[in-house]
Design an enzyme around this catalytic site. Structure first.
Site, PDB file in Angstrom:
ATOM      1  N   HIS A   9       0.816  -1.205   0.000  1.00  0.00           N
ATOM      2  CA  HIS A   9       0.000   0.000   0.000  1.00  0.00           C
ATOM      3  C   HIS A   9       0.854   1.262   0.000  1.00  0.00           C
ATOM      4  O   HIS A   9       0.512   2.249  -0.664  1.00  0.00           O
ATOM      5  CB  HIS A   9      -0.922  -0.005   1.232  1.00  0.00           C
ATOM      6  CG  HIS A   9      -1.857   1.147   1.296  1.00  0.00           C
ATOM      7  ND1 HIS A   9      -2.962   1.263   0.482  1.00  0.00           N
ATOM      8  CD2 HIS A   9      -1.866   2.253   2.086  1.00  0.00           C
ATOM      9  CE1 HIS A   9      -3.605   2.377   0.763  1.00  0.00           C
ATOM     10  NE2 HIS A   9      -2.964   3.001   1.738  1.00  0.00           N
ATOM     11  N   ARG A  23      -7.447  16.179   2.735  1.00  0.00           N
ATOM     12  CA  ARG A  23      -6.243  16.621   3.452  1.00  0.00           C
ATOM     13  C   ARG A  23      -5.010  16.573   2.554  1.00  0.00           C
ATOM     14  O   ARG A  23      -4.092  17.391   2.708  1.00  0.00           O
ATOM     15  CB  ARG A  23      -6.036  15.785   4.717  1.00  0.00           C
ATOM     16  CG  ARG A  23      -7.085  16.038   5.782  1.00  0.00           C
ATOM     17  CD  ARG A  23      -6.680  15.438   7.121  1.00  0.00           C
ATOM     18  NE  ARG A  23      -6.373  14.026   7.036  1.00  0.00           N
ATOM     19  CZ  ARG A  23      -7.272  13.048   7.019  1.00  0.00           C
ATOM     20  NH1 ARG A  23      -8.566  13.337   7.080  1.00  0.00           N
ATOM     21  NH2 ARG A  23      -6.912  11.783   6.939  1.00  0.00           N
ATOM     22  N   ASP A  24      -4.955  15.631   1.630  1.00  0.00           N
ATOM     23  CA  ASP A  24      -3.872  15.646   0.644  1.00  0.00           C
ATOM     24  C   ASP A  24      -3.869  16.963  -0.129  1.00  0.00           C
ATOM     25  O   ASP A  24      -2.810  17.504  -0.479  1.00  0.00           O
ATOM     26  CB  ASP A  24      -4.025  14.484  -0.341  1.00  0.00           C
ATOM     27  CG  ASP A  24      -3.628  13.147   0.258  1.00  0.00           C
ATOM     28  OD1 ASP A  24      -2.948  13.138   1.297  1.00  0.00           O
ATOM     29  OD2 ASP A  24      -4.008  12.108  -0.309  1.00  0.00           O
ATOM     30  N   GLN A  39      -8.153  10.243  12.158  1.00  0.00           N
ATOM     31  CA  GLN A  39      -8.355  11.173  11.051  1.00  0.00           C
ATOM     32  C   GLN A  39      -8.242  12.636  11.479  1.00  0.00           C
ATOM     33  O   GLN A  39      -8.100  12.961  12.649  1.00  0.00           O
ATOM     34  CB  GLN A  39      -9.732  10.916  10.434  1.00  0.00           C
ATOM     35  CG  GLN A  39      -9.858   9.546   9.790  1.00  0.00           C
ATOM     36  CD  GLN A  39      -9.006   9.422   8.549  1.00  0.00           C
ATOM     37  OE1 GLN A  39      -9.351   9.942   7.493  1.00  0.00           O
ATOM     38  NE2 GLN A  39      -7.876   8.743   8.659  1.00  0.00           N
ATOM     39  N   GLY A  41      -1.193   9.623  -8.633  1.00  0.00           N
ATOM     40  CA  GLY A  41      -2.155   8.542  -8.557  1.00  0.00           C
ATOM     41  C   GLY A  41      -1.991   7.699  -7.319  1.00  0.00           C
ATOM     42  O   GLY A  41      -1.314   8.070  -6.353  1.00  0.00           O
ATOM     43  N   ASN A  42      -2.587   6.543  -7.378  1.00  0.00           N
ATOM     44  CA  ASN A  42      -2.635   5.626  -6.252  1.00  0.00           C
ATOM     45  C   ASN A  42      -2.683   4.208  -6.815  1.00  0.00           C
ATOM     46  O   ASN A  42      -3.243   3.979  -7.896  1.00  0.00           O
ATOM     47  CB  ASN A  42      -3.895   5.913  -5.424  1.00  0.00           C
ATOM     48  CG  ASN A  42      -4.051   4.961  -4.248  1.00  0.00           C
ATOM     49  OD1 ASN A  42      -3.377   5.091  -3.239  1.00  0.00           O
ATOM     50  ND2 ASN A  42      -4.958   3.991  -4.374  1.00  0.00           N
ATOM     51  N   GLU A  60      -4.072   5.665  12.763  1.00  0.00           N
ATOM     52  CA  GLU A  60      -4.470   6.446  11.593  1.00  0.00           C
ATOM     53  C   GLU A  60      -5.718   7.274  11.892  1.00  0.00           C
ATOM     54  O   GLU A  60      -6.586   7.452  11.038  1.00  0.00           O
ATOM     55  CB  GLU A  60      -4.674   5.529  10.393  1.00  0.00           C
ATOM     56  CG  GLU A  60      -3.379   4.840   9.965  1.00  0.00           C
ATOM     57  CD  GLU A  60      -3.526   3.926   8.750  1.00  0.00           C
ATOM     58  OE1 GLU A  60      -4.611   3.939   8.125  1.00  0.00           O
ATOM     59  OE2 GLU A  60      -2.569   3.196   8.443  1.00  0.00           O
ATOM     60  N   HIS A  90     -10.070   3.611  -0.911  1.00  0.00           N
ATOM     61  CA  HIS A  90     -10.393   3.129   0.433  1.00  0.00           C
ATOM     62  C   HIS A  90     -11.240   1.874   0.274  1.00  0.00           C
ATOM     63  O   HIS A  90     -12.382   1.802   0.728  1.00  0.00           O
ATOM     64  CB  HIS A  90     -11.112   4.213   1.241  1.00  0.00           C
ATOM     65  CG  HIS A  90     -10.322   4.670   2.422  1.00  0.00           C
ATOM     66  ND1 HIS A  90     -10.878   4.975   3.626  1.00  0.00           N
ATOM     67  CD2 HIS A  90      -8.984   4.849   2.589  1.00  0.00           C
ATOM     68  CE1 HIS A  90      -9.941   5.348   4.483  1.00  0.00           C
ATOM     69  NE2 HIS A  90      -8.775   5.275   3.863  1.00  0.00           N
ATOM     70  N   GLN A  96     -10.584   3.614  10.084  1.00  0.00           N
ATOM     71  CA  GLN A  96     -10.627   4.878  10.802  1.00  0.00           C
ATOM     72  C   GLN A  96     -12.071   5.357  10.961  1.00  0.00           C
ATOM     73  O   GLN A  96     -12.970   4.927  10.246  1.00  0.00           O
ATOM     74  CB  GLN A  96      -9.824   5.942  10.049  1.00  0.00           C
ATOM     75  CG  GLN A  96      -8.411   5.513   9.696  1.00  0.00           C
ATOM     76  CD  GLN A  96      -8.297   4.984   8.275  1.00  0.00           C
ATOM     77  OE1 GLN A  96      -9.198   4.333   7.772  1.00  0.00           O
ATOM     78  NE2 GLN A  96      -7.181   5.272   7.634  1.00  0.00           N
TER      79      GLN A  96
END
Length: 741
Positions: free
Chosen positions: A34, A101-102, A300, A545-546, A298, A80, A226
């Site tokens: 991840h 938040r990113d 939030q 990206g992810n 983690e 997610h 979370q």
């Protein structure tokens, strides 16, 4: 999960000793698939990520692209998936919170969200349960923080039953002088944690996201999910703006995967520096938390800022104004990444640096930050190339096929989903969800032009519109991963062009199953290469990206799913509608773009009727096709434009018909009605000859029929005729609302 024997040996050799429990857990999470992209990073070099418009490319919390002179946008996307299977509401909600938040960490204000959702067969009760929970989580969080959800997609496929996908993208807006990155700048600067208190929720989330889901995941893995608090996130959004206004931030990173350990170590590693962090100084929600919990939780709504010592008091004042927690947790150094913990001080009511000299201090982490962040070895995995089937089409009745495709949840109206989202907050949405692409008003870009451009000085200041499209089609990439991914990129670009915009940049969320299976990894490699090749051909750099792998469960792997979020720009905010209005009567209906041989591979028709076919051929000049369509869409003679993709012309025409206007269309074959070749659009125009001239030498143009005032779709296919009025079509397409309300 735990460190593999091979990884443990590397860590032992680097440290010259065995890692502490906290170090082992930190390596486990940051070296997970991840976080470290161990199976995918070797493939990602296929993407072209540079261009004149690219300010910050891959590697930071979000990418930054120049949309107009001096006006930047951020683009980010994340998944997610596993959390949304275990807890659909909180899993989806915290996905929204994380991508927002990113955006904040780059110095931007979030202006739009796009969600692409994938579930098992709609007829399954569990799929509907997940759909309802995910949509509620996204809407409650996004609506509460005041960020409009303007675009996205929803797809159903049986192979998502054991592992749904929730991919969320965010677009932010900032001026050139507000840009912040995650690179720590200078030793001696303080690290300040702002936002919610740290609890025990989300422990091990990164490692949880890097393994297949088990049969008991919904109960056993609940602690790894979370819990979101959108009202605190809204305060954090505004506090971040205040910090930027006062120039108090040197670098920023949001706390996501691997919590504080991930954010702080990545920040200093990017700057080639180290840190000393006192874990007991972190403001905590729960009593008696240990070092590992504080380091990896983690929880939030938290941000880590690098702040000059003389600005710490001002940051604390801003946090207090917005009723947010604030802790000075350490400072940037030139040495290793070091975390210490004083258990005695942590048991005190309010741990402070003075109390932290009680003699109970222990060094729990002492590692090189760059080795921690970038030292994970890449995987060299075997891959099997997928093959395409031969043509084997079943007999299909025209009426049955039309109703089955137009009324299928994949191609039916998604109004039930997007009506739960506030897409008008911030008052910049010119074209909202339910259309080919959203269009946002970048008024700030106009102000920028008015301040200094040559056009402004000559009195020719123009407004800038930002178009947004997001999605993928699992039917396409299941049938042909490489060709299907190319089609996904082309379809998103065509969506933008239908609103008169041309591509600016894209971010991707690459979802796959267990990469250790050669056939799965082969399909994943196919979607990476296909997306990369088409984006390059379109001139749309993939700026970030992810990757989400191990989307596998007892029911099997997901289809390789390359969600793409693409933005484009245009002059002005106005865009042609996707539907026919009353003033479209008498307009000629044209389909522009090559039909790809009218192949049905990957089509919704074959997904329901069986049979097989090769995937459609895509145009060799996609950039020209898209640019020409954008020009035609902006023509005064154009009454409506709608892309042709999922469900083919059958769905495109059905979606264009309204109570005010209908269409009479004639086609020569069933294949022509249901083939899903992207890069095409239906154009309703009062000047068909001008459209033909525009596309001359670019792509074919074929006449379909004429718009009229009947309020019905009159369709003739190979001599057989059907007629549906707008109400009949609406009832057919409203399957989600009918089944879920």
């Amino acid at each position: 999960m735990s460190l593999s024997e091979q990884d443990r040996e590397l860590v032992d050799a680097e440290l010259g000793r065995e890692p502490t429990p906290a170090e082992a857990a930190l390596f486990e999470n940051l070296w997970s698939e991840h976080c470290a992209y161990r199976s995918s990073r070797p493939l990602l070099s296929a993407f072209e990520s540079e261009g004149e418009q690219v300010v910050v490319g891959p590697g930071d919390d979000a990418a930054v692209v120049e949309a107009a002179d001096g006006t930047y946008i951020t683009m980010g996307i994340e998944s997610h998936n596993h959390p949304s299977f275990v807890d659909p509401y909180d899993g989806a909600a915290t996905g929204v919170g994380g991508i927002v938040r990113d955006t904040l960490s780059m110095g931007a204000y979030p202006i739009a969200l796009a969600d692409s959702l994938y579930f098992g067969d709609f007829d399954r009760e569990h799929s509907r349960y997940l759909l309802e929970g995910v949509v509620e989580g996204i809407s409650d969080y996004g609506n509460s923080i005041g960020v409009p959800t303007v675009a996205g997609s929803t797809a159903f496929h049986d192979d998502y039953e054991g592992n749904p996908l929730v991919n969320v993208a965010c677009v932010g807006l900032l001026d050139e002088d507000r840009l912040v990155t995650a690179d720590a700048k200078e030793p001696g600067n303080k690290l300040v944690l702002v936002g919610n208190a740290t609890g025990r929720d989300g422990l091990g989330g990164a490692s949880f996201a890097s393994e297949d889901l088990s049969e008991d995941a919904e109960t056993e893995d609940r602690p790894a999910v979370q819990v979101g608090d959108p009202y605190t996130e809204k305060l954090l959004v505004e506090a971040n703006e205040a910090l930027l206004d006062r120039d108090l931030v040197e670098a920023a990173r949001d706390l996501g995967a691997a919590g504080l350990g991930g954010a702080s170590s990545e920040m200093v590693a990017k700057g080639g520096l180290g840190a000393e962090i006192r874990l007991e100084a972190v403001h905590q929600r729960e009593p008696n938390m240990n070092a590992l919990e504080i380091l990896l939780a983690e929880s939030q709504e938290r941000m880590c800022y690098e702040v000059r010592p003389e600005n710490v008091d001002a940051v604390e004042q801003v946090a207090e104004k917005y009723d947010l927690g604030c802790s000075v947790i350490g400072e940037v150094t030139e040495g290793n990444y070091v975390c210490t913990f004083d258990s005695e001080a942590n048991a005190s009511e309010k741990p402070t640096e003075e109390r932290s000299d009680s003699g109970g201090r222990e060094t729990v982490v002492d590692v090189d930050a760059e080795f921690l962040g970038d030292g994970a070895p890449m995987n060299d995995l075997p891959a099997e190339e997928p093959t395409q089937p031969e043509r084997d089409l079943p007999d299909a009745d025209l009426r049955d096929a039309f109703e089955a495709v137009v009324g299928h949840p994949n191609t039916a109206s998604k109004r039930w989903v997007y009506r739960q989202y506030d897409h008008e907050v911030q008052v910049r949405t010119a074209t909202g969800p339910g259309d080919d692409a959203a269009v946002l008003a970048l008024r700030e870009a106009r102000k920028s032009a008015e301040k200094g451009s040559a056009a402004a000085s000559s009195g020719d200041s123009r407004e800038t519109g930002l178009a947004v499209s997001s999605g993928a089609d699992p039917n396409w990439t299941s049938a042909a991963p490489y060709e299907g991914a190319r089609a996904v990129a082309l379809e998103n670009a065509t969506n933008l062009a239908a609103k008169g915009a041309t591509p600016l940049a894209a971010v991707d969320c690459l979802n796959g199953g267990n990469p250790e299976k050669p056939d799965v990894y082969g399909g994943f490699r196919g979607i990476v290469d296909g997306l990369a090749d088409m984006c390059a051909a379109l001139g749309a750099p993939v700026v970030g990206g992810n990757v989400s792998l191990y989307n596998d469960s007892p029911s099997g792997p997901i289809p390789p799913t390359p969600t793409l979020a693409m933005t484009g720009t245009k002059d002005g905010y106005d865009a042609p509608p996707a539907h026919l209005s009353a003033d479209a009567g008498g307009a000629t209906l044209l389909v522009v773009g090559a039909d790809g041989g009218n192949r049905l591979g990957g089509s919704q028709l074959l997904a329901q009727t069986g049979g097989s076919d090769r995937f459609p051929e895509l145009p060799e000049n996609p950039r020209e096709v898209v640019a020409t369509l954008a020009d035609v869409a902006d023509s005064e003679a154009t009454a409506a434009v709608h892309d042709v993709s999922h469900g083919g012309l059958a769905v495109a025409l059905a979606e264009m018909v309204t109570d005010e206007a209908g269409a009479a269309v004639e086609l020569d074959s069933l294949d022509a009605l249901f083939a899903e070749t992207p890069g095409r659009a239906v154009v309703a125009t009062t000047d068909p000859e001008a459209v033909r001239e525009a596309f001359d030498g670019v792509a074919p143009v074929a006449e379909l029929g004429e718009a009229d005032d009947s309020g019905a779709l009159d369709l003739t296919v190979d001599g057989e005729s059907l007629s549906y009025d707008a109400d009949d079509i609406a009832a057919l397409r409203d399957v989600l609302a009918r089944e879920l309300d």
